[in-house]
Write a protein that holds these residues in place. Structure first.
Motif, PDB file in Angstrom:
ATOM      1  N   PHE A 123       0.759   7.489  -6.256  1.00  0.00           N
ATOM      2  CA  PHE A 123      -0.499   8.137  -6.753  1.00  0.00           C
ATOM      3  C   PHE A 123      -0.895   9.552  -5.769  1.00  0.00           C
ATOM      4  CE2 PHE A 123      -0.639   4.391  -8.897  1.00  0.00           C
ATOM      5  CZ  PHE A 123      -1.222   4.581 -10.060  1.00  0.00           C
ATOM      6  N   LEU A 124      -0.525   9.520  -4.707  1.00  0.00           N
ATOM      7  CA  LEU A 124      -1.008  10.631  -3.885  1.00  0.00           C
ATOM      8  C   LEU A 124       0.122  11.789  -3.961  1.00  0.00           C
ATOM      9  CD1 LEU A 124      -2.406   8.982  -0.466  1.00  0.00           C
ATOM     10  CD2 LEU A 124      -3.549   9.280  -2.852  1.00  0.00           C
ATOM     11  N   ASP A 125       0.937  11.622  -4.675  1.00  0.00           N
ATOM     12  CA  ASP A 125       1.914  12.844  -5.066  1.00  0.00           C
ATOM     13  C   ASP A 125       2.073  13.017  -6.448  1.00  0.00           C
ATOM     14  OD1 ASP A 125       3.879  14.592  -5.297  1.00  0.00           O
ATOM     15  OD2 ASP A 125       5.282  13.680  -3.915  1.00  0.00           O
ATOM     16  N   PRO A 126       1.530  14.231  -6.899  1.00  0.00           N
ATOM     17  CA  PRO A 126       1.379  14.367  -8.395  1.00  0.00           C
ATOM     18  C   PRO A 126       2.789  14.396  -9.131  1.00  0.00           C
ATOM     19  CG  PRO A 126       0.777  16.497  -7.271  1.00  0.00           C
ATOM     20  CD  PRO A 126       0.989  15.358  -6.265  1.00  0.00           C
ATOM     21  N   ILE A 127       3.878  14.591  -8.436  1.00  0.00           N
ATOM     22  CA  ILE A 127       5.211  14.690  -8.939  1.00  0.00           C
ATOM     23  C   ILE A 127       5.464  13.338  -9.775  1.00  0.00           C
ATOM     24  CG2 ILE A 127       6.416  14.049  -6.985  1.00  0.00           C
ATOM     25  CD1 ILE A 127       7.524  16.744  -9.518  1.00  0.00           C
ATOM     26  N   THR A 183      -5.627   3.417  -5.617  1.00  0.00           N
ATOM     27  CA  THR A 183      -5.913   3.895  -6.810  1.00  0.00           C
ATOM     28  C   THR A 183      -7.164   3.765  -7.188  1.00  0.00           C
ATOM     29  OG1 THR A 183      -5.725   1.476  -7.504  1.00  0.00           O
ATOM     30  CG2 THR A 183      -3.696   2.663  -7.407  1.00  0.00           C
ATOM     31  N   LEU A 184      -8.224   2.942  -6.711  1.00  0.00           N
ATOM     32  CA  LEU A 184      -9.440   3.115  -7.189  1.00  0.00           C
ATOM     33  C   LEU A 184     -10.363   4.451  -6.956  1.00  0.00           C
ATOM     34  CD1 LEU A 184     -10.735  -0.650  -6.045  1.00  0.00           C
ATOM     35  CD2 LEU A 184     -10.614   0.405  -8.441  1.00  0.00           C
ATOM     36  N   PRO A 185     -10.096   4.913  -5.828  1.00  0.00           N
ATOM     37  CA  PRO A 185     -10.663   6.326  -5.764  1.00  0.00           C
ATOM     38  C   PRO A 185      -9.912   7.473  -6.630  1.00  0.00           C
ATOM     39  CG  PRO A 185     -10.313   5.369  -3.522  1.00  0.00           C
ATOM     40  CD  PRO A 185      -9.628   4.545  -4.598  1.00  0.00           C
ATOM     41  N   HIS A 186      -8.722   7.161  -6.995  1.00  0.00           N
ATOM     42  CA  HIS A 186      -8.024   8.027  -8.028  1.00  0.00           C
ATOM     43  C   HIS A 186      -8.511   7.963  -9.314  1.00  0.00           C
ATOM     44  CE1 HIS A 186      -4.186  10.051  -9.309  1.00  0.00           C
ATOM     45  NE2 HIS A 186      -4.411   9.258 -10.382  1.00  0.00           N
ATOM     46  N   VAL A 236      -3.056   1.395   7.962  1.00  0.00           N
ATOM     47  CA  VAL A 236      -3.236   1.294   6.485  1.00  0.00           C
ATOM     48  C   VAL A 236      -4.446   2.289   5.903  1.00  0.00           C
ATOM     49  CG1 VAL A 236      -2.605  -1.189   6.865  1.00  0.00           C
ATOM     50  CG2 VAL A 236      -4.934  -0.626   6.798  1.00  0.00           C
ATOM     51  N   VAL A 237      -4.129   2.511   4.774  1.00  0.00           N
ATOM     52  CA  VAL A 237      -5.168   3.562   4.088  1.00  0.00           C
ATOM     53  C   VAL A 237      -6.459   3.071   3.710  1.00  0.00           C
ATOM     54  CG1 VAL A 237      -5.481   4.753   1.944  1.00  0.00           C
ATOM     55  CG2 VAL A 237      -3.324   5.091   3.379  1.00  0.00           C
ATOM     56  N   GLN A 238      -7.395   3.300   3.909  1.00  0.00           N
ATOM     57  CA  GLN A 238      -8.807   2.808   3.285  1.00  0.00           C
ATOM     58  C   GLN A 238      -9.198   4.364   2.909  1.00  0.00           C
ATOM     59  OE1 GLN A 238      -9.873  -0.530   3.719  1.00  0.00           O
ATOM     60  NE2 GLN A 238      -7.888  -0.672   4.387  1.00  0.00           N
ATOM     61  N   PHE A 239     -10.302   4.117   2.021  1.00  0.00           N
ATOM     62  CA  PHE A 239     -11.069   5.323   1.394  1.00  0.00           C
ATOM     63  C   PHE A 239     -12.494   5.729   2.148  1.00  0.00           C
ATOM     64  CE2 PHE A 239     -12.907   8.133  -1.923  1.00  0.00           C
ATOM     65  CZ  PHE A 239     -11.913   9.125  -1.962  1.00  0.00           C
ATOM     66  N   HIS A 299       0.755  -1.180  -0.090  1.00  0.00           N
ATOM     67  CA  HIS A 299       0.035  -0.115   0.068  1.00  0.00           C
ATOM     68  C   HIS A 299       0.908   1.181   0.099  1.00  0.00           C
ATOM     69  CE1 HIS A 299       0.569   0.567   4.268  1.00  0.00           C
ATOM     70  NE2 HIS A 299       0.948  -0.611   4.393  1.00  0.00           N
ATOM     71  N   ASP A 300       1.886   1.177   0.667  1.00  0.00           N
ATOM     72  CA  ASP A 300       2.682   2.560   0.763  1.00  0.00           C
ATOM     73  C   ASP A 300       3.382   2.971  -0.416  1.00  0.00           C
ATOM     74  OD1 ASP A 300       4.097   0.308   1.194  1.00  0.00           O
ATOM     75  OD2 ASP A 300       5.000   1.137   3.130  1.00  0.00           O
ATOM     76  N   VAL A 301       3.753   1.961  -1.589  1.00  0.00           N
ATOM     77  CA  VAL A 301       4.196   2.402  -2.678  1.00  0.00           C
ATOM     78  C   VAL A 301       3.093   2.846  -3.420  1.00  0.00           C
ATOM     79  CG1 VAL A 301       4.951   1.229  -4.978  1.00  0.00           C
ATOM     80  CG2 VAL A 301       5.796   0.467  -2.739  1.00  0.00           C
ATOM     81  N   ALA A 302       1.892   2.347  -3.274  1.00  0.00           N
ATOM     82  CA  ALA A 302       0.739   3.013  -4.244  1.00  0.00           C
ATOM     83  C   ALA A 302       0.591   4.436  -3.658  1.00  0.00           C
ATOM     84  CB  ALA A 302      -0.463   2.332  -4.054  1.00  0.00           C
ATOM     85  N   GLU A 303       0.698   4.577  -2.157  1.00  0.00           N
ATOM     86  CA  GLU A 303       0.403   6.083  -1.528  1.00  0.00           C
ATOM     87  C   GLU A 303       1.445   6.996  -2.160  1.00  0.00           C
ATOM     88  OE1 GLU A 303      -0.029   5.755   2.493  1.00  0.00           O
ATOM     89  OE2 GLU A 303      -0.610   3.600   2.333  1.00  0.00           O
ATOM     90  N   THR A 304       2.923   6.482  -2.097  1.00  0.00           N
ATOM     91  CA  THR A 304       4.021   7.280  -2.758  1.00  0.00           C
ATOM     92  C   THR A 304       3.682   7.677  -4.046  1.00  0.00           C
ATOM     93  OG1 THR A 304       5.363   6.346  -1.068  1.00  0.00           O
ATOM     94  CG2 THR A 304       6.487   7.410  -3.171  1.00  0.00           C
TER      95      THR A 304
END
Length: 396
Positions: free
Chosen positions: A111-115, A225-228, A184-187, A104-109
């Motif tokens: 997809f949650l940072d537009p860079i 990624t699904l909410p994204h 852990v991240v949930q939406f 999960h933390d790779v996805a967060e890194t």
């Protein structure tokens, strides 16, 4: 076409086997930190397969390996250690990247940072993340179900796994502790939230021959990624549970005892997690952690539930896959769906069927129904589908 495949473990090796069998024209380079493993695989595959030593934590090594490659496929776990270094190398070399990241933390890194989207677009490459079975197939199934609705509000994923110490290899234990310990991240209610791993207990009603089992929050890429990728979502959750429930209780006890911690105990020179990974694969660990599975299926259940609207009706769509586990261990077993999922994504890339540019998740870049149908055709997988539609009440 030259593909660099990193990681010659079970998943990477089986992806290579499938690619060579279907695309003998490919120039495939298989790399592993253990050169002997890469050479053994290349020897088995023959043809245009080359073996190299690959250290994913050595930038100079990666730069040399990516020189001349058209695509790098990363199957080196754990991805919380390997993904970003290989992605950085792909950006430097301007080479497309695809992986089966399940941390999960790779996805967060990413997809949650537009860079990262900006860097990928500036490099003119695609970074395609999480193309395994879960995440990967689960995301695409969710997209397929969502495409059948006018609007989508909630997506809930759940997996039921038999608690069998023989299935808990050191790599699996490392990953499982990583996605169940801490937060852990949930939406939730339209925003990303950190919630306690292995919390959020929910009784999940799996289809027969499975039963209702409790499931608990895990950290996986789908909730990022699904909410994204799918507009309008308000809730996305991902849970997992062992069955029978005694297995989940044992896992909770190991978390509570701190056995998932990675800090080295100085007097012992080993971390609790390192001890646990070895203990569970030892005869003592297998004997002490056995649970009674005599009344349970020898299989894994994966469930995707999508809630939304079609016209005026509130609709809940469910698609469930039951995956039979192998009776005997086999080097090239196809029981694990992950290699087939990854191979189908690579073939979509080969055939120019990847949609979009830059940083991508499978649910936004793969044609959902075609991908799911190809997976079912190639694996013989059976899906159990159900739908509940509730019309609004009419009042005089």
């Amino acid at each position: 076409m030259r593909i660099l495949l990193l990681g010659c473990g079970n998943v990477g090796a089986n992806v290579a086997r499938q690619l060579v069998a279907r695309h003998p024209e490919l120039e495939l380079v298989v790399g592993d930190l253990n050169l002997a493993a890469a050479e053994k695989l290349a020897g088995q595959l023959g043809g245009r397969v080359q073996a190299v030593r690959a250290d994913v934590l050595d930038p100079a090594c990666l730069d040399g390996l990516l020189d001349g490659a058209d695509l790098v496929f990363n199957a080196v776990g754990p991805f919380y250690r390997s993904a970003v270094p290989v992605i950085e190398a792909a950006l430097r070399a301007r080479v497309d990247y695809l992986d089966i990241n399940d941390d999960h933390d790779v996805a967060e890194t990413l997809f949650l940072d537009p860079i990262w989207q900006q860097r990928a677009q500036e490099a003119g490459i695609r970074l395609i993340i999480g193309c395994g079975s879960t995440p990967g197939l689960t995301n695409v199934i969710a997209r397929m179900l969502a495409d059948g609705l006018d609007s989508v509000e909630e997506i809930h994923l759940a997996t039921a796994v038999p608690f069998v110490p023989d299935l808990l290899s050191p790599a699996v234990v490392d990953h499982m502790m990583h996605i169940t310990c801490g937060e852990v991240v949930q939406f939730v209610d339209g925003e990303y939230r950190k919630l306690p791993g292995w919390g959020g207990r929910l009784e999940v009603p799996y289809a027969a021959p499975f039963k209702h089992y409790p499931a608990f929050y895990i950290g996986h890429g789908e909730t990022v990624t699904l909410p994204h990728c799918i507009p309008g979502l308000k809730q996305v959750s991902n849970r997992l549970g062992f069955f029978p429930e005694a297995g989940s209780k044992l896992w909770q006890a190991m978390i509570d005892l701190g056995l998932g911690r990675g800090e080295v105990i100085e007097s012992l020179g080993i971390s609790p997690l390192k001890f646990l990974t070895q203990h569970l694969s030892s005869p003592a660990g297998r004997d002490s952690l056995c649970v009674d599975l005599s009344d349970e299926p020898w299989a894994v259940a994966m469930r995707v539930e999508v809630r939304g609207r079609r016209g005026e009706a509130q609709v809940t769509c469910v698609l469930e896959q039951h995956l039979q586990l192998p009776v005997e261990e086999s080097e090239d077993s196809t029981a694990d769906p992950t290699p087939t999922c990854a191979r189908l994504a690579i073939e979509a890339w080969l055939e120019g069927r990847i949609q979009g540019q830059g940083l991508l998740a499978p649910e936004q870049c793969l044609v959902a129904r075609a991908y799911v149908e190809a997976f079912a055709r190639d694996t013989g997988a059976q899906f159990i589908a159900s739908e509940i539609s509730v019309q609004p009440a009419l009042y005089a």
